[in-house]
Design a protein around this motif. Structure first.
Motif, short mmCIF file in Angstrom:
data_model
loop_
_atom_site.label_atom_id
_atom_site.label_comp_id
_atom_site.label_asym_id
_atom_site.label_seq_id
_atom_site.Cartn_x
_atom_site.Cartn_y
_atom_site.Cartn_z
N LEU A 333 0.84 -1.20 0.00
CA LEU A 333 0.00 0.00 0.00
C LEU A 333 0.88 1.25 0.00
CD1 LEU A 333 -3.05 0.66 0.02
CD2 LEU A 333 -2.82 1.09 2.48
N ALA A 334 2.00 1.20 0.70
CA ALA A 334 2.92 2.33 0.70
C ALA A 334 3.49 2.57 -0.69
CB ALA A 334 4.06 2.08 1.70
N ASP A 335 3.81 1.50 -1.40
CA ASP A 335 4.29 1.65 -2.78
C ASP A 335 3.24 2.34 -3.65
OD1 ASP A 335 6.67 0.44 -2.13
OD2 ASP A 335 6.13 -1.52 -2.96
N LEU A 336 1.99 1.97 -3.44
CA LEU A 336 0.90 2.57 -4.22
C LEU A 336 0.78 4.06 -3.90
CD1 LEU A 336 -1.36 2.00 -6.23
CD2 LEU A 336 -2.83 1.38 -4.31
N ARG A 337 0.90 4.42 -2.63
CA ARG A 337 0.88 5.84 -2.29
C ARG A 337 2.07 6.57 -2.90
NH1 ARG A 337 2.67 8.30 3.26
NH2 ARG A 337 4.58 7.78 2.16
N LEU A 338 3.22 5.89 -2.91
CA LEU A 338 4.44 6.49 -3.43
C LEU A 338 4.28 6.88 -4.90
CD1 LEU A 338 7.09 6.90 -1.83
CD2 LEU A 338 8.01 4.92 -3.04
N VAL A 339 3.66 6.02 -5.69
CA VAL A 339 3.56 6.29 -7.12
C VAL A 339 2.40 7.23 -7.45
CG1 VAL A 339 4.62 4.09 -7.71
CG2 VAL A 339 2.14 4.25 -7.64
N THR A 340 1.54 7.50 -6.47
CA THR A 340 0.41 8.41 -6.74
C THR A 340 0.58 9.76 -6.07
OG1 THR A 340 -0.80 7.39 -4.89
CG2 THR A 340 -1.26 6.57 -7.12
#
Length: 462
Positions: A333-340
């Motif tokens: 989920l952190a990776d998803l926030r990182l790319v958005t």
């Protein structure tokens, strides 16, 4: 004649039906259309009419035929317009319209349907104190923080959640921009277009608007003052097999209901049997005088994802929300926030952490809870004088769910109120099924103006 068909020919009605499904993302590129026989049975038209309509769509390049397989969507999707996806028949009961109305600058308006505290109820002085302290420091918050967000804030949230019975280590907590951002991330993480999501009826209207954007299929379960209707919940879950159940529990929006322990246990058992996840939006938790039951406390974040925020209680100027979830999902989920959104808002997190640490936030919330209790009693009494009785009297919070007398249409009432500078929130905007239109949500902190009660009195007497 199909609904909304006007004077179109039968062929034109089928063409419009298919185009509408494509525009609303019900049919995506590559999706197979209903067979000629199935479409004929659905519409009541002849198979030759359906064939002619499909031929016209194929000639226009909207669909294409595959010999022996049927017809498939060929046209590229138009840009997504959230307001048009399964749009309500009237714009005054549409969730996106309500969202716009909630943030518009309407000088002098009485925001009786608002979902926020008045500006002078927010933690302005505490925020200014934290900003002055930060300005006196030698360094500014750095973007080079943990990928999960500002560490001291996550540690504070972990301790605060434990006080509510929710065990979550700081490494199970991801900071976000807001509660809405948290929910958006979770939906991106767990949903595919067409997945089924279960909502309360009524529910927070932004749940509906956000799920439109994710092209999810929404089903609903009736709400009671103790939580979702258990028999209906079990039946809907067994029949529809939803991927997620999204809800408020401790302080339900819009009804103000409080989840009972019995309901929490039963819902979790049903969810476990169906392998369904629960997303618990707990952004109103700091309004509680006494900690109520919540799914995350009973579940231990196994199949429950907990969302929180300070936007409703401290200030909506410092955007800082969070998600607490099972440890093996946090990094993804952190990776998803990182790319958005990259690393979020470290300055906002540091300022809010300072407000919590120095006790100013606790002092602020003590005052807010006391003011809310007095406002709730005052508004319930004033409504009673008009013969209006809330669906339930909440234990805390700012929302009242109020039925109107004589089957008054809340959407019509909201339109008339707006002409007099009063913003109401009609019940249907909170309903996945378009029901509850004889109810309104009222914000007890925004109802002190005599003009509001004079307007209600006229409406009740008419």
């Amino acid at each position: 004649m199909l609904p909304g068909s006007g004077g179109e020919t039968r062929v034109g009605q089928i063409v419009a039906l298919v185009r509408g499904r494509i525009e609303r993302r019900v049919l995506l590129p590559g999706a197979r259309l209903p067979s000629v026989r199935a479409m004929a049975e659905t519409t009541g038209f002849s198979k030759s009419t359906v064939v002619e309509a499909y031929d016209r769509l194929a000639a226009e390049g909207v669909i294409r035929a595959r010999p022996g397989s049927g017809f498939f969507v060929a046209a590229p999707l138009a840009p997504l317009a959230v307001a048009d996806v399964e749009q309500a028949p009237r714009r005054d009961i549409d969730p996106v319209w309500m969202l716009r109305r909630s943030i518009e600058d309407l000088p002098g308006a009485i925001r009786a349907g608002s979902g926020t505290l008045p500006t002078d109820w927010l933690a302005g002085e505490a925020m200014r104190k934290a900003m002055r302290a930060a300005a006196r420091g030698n360094t500014l918050p750095s973007a080079d923080v943990s990928v999960l967000g500002y560490g001291p804030m996550r540690a504070l949230l972990s301790r605060r959640m434990l006080e509510q019975g929710v065990e979550a280590s700081p490494d199970q907590i991801l900071l976000t921009e807001s509660g809405t951002h948290s929910l958006d991330l979770v939906c991106r993480f767990l949903l595919q277009p067409g997945d089924t999501v279960l909502l309360d009826d009524p529910c927070f209207f932004n749940f509906l608007a956000l799920l439109r954007a994710h092209r999810a299929r929404v089903v609903a379960v009736p709400m009671t003052p103790q939580g979702p209707d258990l028999a209906a919940f079990a039946e809907v879950v067994a029949r529809e097999k939803p991927r997620l159940y999204i809800t408020n529990s401790a302080v339900h929006n819009p009804t103000g209901a409080t989840l009972s322990a019995t309901h929490a246990h039963r819902v979790l058992k049903i969810a476990e049997a169906a392998d369904m996840l629960i997303v618990e939006d707990d952004i109103f938790c700091d309004f509680e005088h006494v900690t109520a039951s919540r799914y995350a406390a009973f579940d231990g974040l196994d199949r429950v994802i907990r969302i929180g925020s300070f936007s409703k209680t401290a200030t909506n100027a410092l955007r800082c929300g969070h998600v607490a979830l099972r440890a093996d999902w946090v990094e993804s989920l952190a990776d998803l926030r990182l790319v958005t959104t990259y690393v979020g808002n470290p300055l906002g997190a540091e300022l809010l952490a300072a407000m919590v640490t120095d006790g100013s936030y606790r002092h602020h919330m003590d005052m807010v809870r006391n003011r809310l209790a007095r406002a709730m009693a005052r508004v319930v009494r004033r409504l009673g004088d008009l013969g209006l009785e809330p669906w339930t009297v909440p234990a805390c919070g700012m929302s009242l769910w109020v039925p109107l007398p004589g089957g008054l249409d809340a959407s019509v009432l909201a339109g008339e109120a707006l002409e007099e500078g009063i913003v109401l929130a009609p019940g249907a905007v909170f309903s996945p099924r378009g029901g509850w239109n004889d109810h309104v949500r009222l914000n007890v902190t925004q109802c002190d103006d005599p003009r509001f009660y004079a307007f209600l009195a006229r409406m009740c007497a008419s």
